[in-house]
Write an enzyme that holds these catalytic residues in place. Sequence first.
Site, PDB file in Angstrom:
ATOM      1  CG  HIS A 153      42.753  -4.563  -8.394  1.00 42.69           C
ATOM      2  ND1 HIS A 153      42.859  -4.474  -9.764  1.00 42.69           N
ATOM      3  CD2 HIS A 153      41.741  -3.718  -8.046  1.00 42.69           C
ATOM      4  CE1 HIS A 153      41.941  -3.632 -10.219  1.00 42.69           C
ATOM      5  NE2 HIS A 153      41.251  -3.160  -9.201  1.00 42.69           N
ATOM      6  CG  ASP A 185      43.940  -1.549 -13.294  1.00 42.41           C
ATOM      7  OD1 ASP A 185      44.098  -2.636 -13.892  1.00 42.41           O
ATOM      8  OD2 ASP A 185      43.445  -1.485 -12.149  1.00 42.41           O
ATOM      9  CB  SER A 186      39.978  -3.110 -14.788  1.00 43.65           C
ATOM     10  OG  SER A 186      40.502  -3.519 -13.537  1.00 43.65           O
ATOM     11  CD  GLU A 196      38.277  -1.200  -8.583  1.00 48.61           C
ATOM     12  OE1 GLU A 196      37.634  -0.138  -8.556  1.00 48.61           O
ATOM     13  OE2 GLU A 196      39.442  -1.277  -9.036  1.00 48.61           O
ATOM     14  CB  CYS A 233      45.267  -3.736 -16.475  1.00 48.42           C
ATOM     15  SG  CYS A 233      43.885  -4.895 -16.442  1.00 48.42           S
ATOM     16  CB  CYS A 286      45.652  -9.257 -10.283  1.00 46.18           C
ATOM     17  SG  CYS A 286      44.321  -8.047 -10.196  1.00 46.18           S
TER      18      CYS A 286
HETATM   19  N1  DGL Z   1      44.096  -5.005 -12.106  1.00 46.43           N
HETATM   20  C1  DGL Z   1      43.798  -5.852 -13.178  1.00 46.43           C
HETATM   21  C2  DGL Z   1      44.813  -6.893 -13.470  1.00 46.43           C
HETATM   22  O1  DGL Z   1      45.971  -6.658 -13.194  1.00 46.43           O
HETATM   23  C3  DGL Z   1      42.383  -6.224 -13.468  1.00 46.43           C
HETATM   24  C4  DGL Z   1      41.525  -6.776 -12.408  1.00 46.43           C
HETATM   25  C5  DGL Z   1      40.103  -6.916 -12.905  1.00 46.43           C
HETATM   26  O2  DGL Z   1      39.536  -5.913 -13.330  1.00 46.43           O
HETATM   27  O3  DGL Z   1      39.573  -8.040 -12.879  1.00 46.43           O
HETATM   28  O4  DGL Z   1      44.517  -7.925 -14.019  1.00 46.43           O
END
Ligand code: DGL
Length: 270
Positions: A185, A9-10, A151, A72, A183
Site C-alpha cells: 500500500h 492482496d488484502s 483503503e 502483500c 507494504c
Molecule cells: N498490502 C499489504 C502488505 O503489503 C497488507 C496491508 C494490510 O492489510 O495491513 O503488507
Amino acid sequence: MNQAIAVMDSGVGGLTVVKEILGQLPQEPVIYFGDTARAPYGSRDPEEVVRFTCEIADYLLRYQPKMIVLACNTATAVALEVIRSRVSLPVIGVIKPGARAAIKASSNGRIGVIGTEGTVRSGAYDEALREISPQLDIVSQACPELVPLVEAGDFRSSRVYDAVRRSLAPLKGRDRDCLILGCTHYPFLAGPIAEAMGHDVQLINSAEETVREIGAILSYHEKLARPADSRPKHRFLCSGDPVMFHRIAQAWLGDQLDENAFVGQVHSTC
Ligand code: DGL
C-alpha cells in the site's frame, strides 16, 4: 487464450504490483483479488492471515492461472510456504525481491524497513536481507495508521501527511540511505513518505524487482503470453465496496485500467 497471472492482496495495495506488470509485461492478462472487506491484514493473527490467503488462492485457482503472486508483504511473511505446499504452480511473494532491490540500491548498508505490524513482527525482511548480506544495519518500523488511509482513497490530505510524519518519526536521524516500502500500500503514499524522510533517502518499492522475477519465471517455464493484436483482458475482484475499489484502481492505473477490464465483487470467504 493466454492464461492469467493471479495477484492477491488484502486490499488495493497489490495494484502497485499490477501497475508494474502492465508496464513490464503488457501482453499478460491479470486476475486480481483484493480482500478489501477484511483489510487490513497487518494487525491480524498470523493464523488468520494464512487462512484468508489460502481461501483466496483456492478461489483464484478457478481461473486456471499460470502463477500466483502474493502482492502483500503480510501474506508473504506468513503464508508463502503454505501456499507453495498447496498448489503446483509457481507462487512468489514480494519480500525477497524487495530485499534484493534495497541491497542493490544501498551504498552504506544502513537500511530502513517500514511495514505492517505483522510483517515487522515476523522478521521476514531482516531474514531476507541478512541472507544476502549479514553485515547490514537494519531498522524496522511498523506503521499501522497508513493502510486504512489508502483503503479510504486518501493519499494526499493533511491527515495523510500528519500520519506519515508521526509513523516515520522513529526513523528520523537514523542515517538510512534507503527505506524499503515493505507494504504494497505504501507506494500510494510515496510523495508524503519522501517528504517526511528527506529526498536523500531512496524509497524502495518491491514491485519492479518482483515483476522482473515474474518475467524470469514465466520465461523459464515457456509460459510468457504470446503477443496478441488486442490488449489482454484483466479482471479485478474485491470483497468490499466495488465502487471505492474502482475509484482507487482508476486513480492508480489511469489509462491502463481500460474499459476492457472487469471489476466486480466477490464474497470475502470466496
Ligand atoms: N498490502 C499489504 C502488505 O503489503 C497488507 C496491508 C494490510 O492489510 O495491513 O503488507
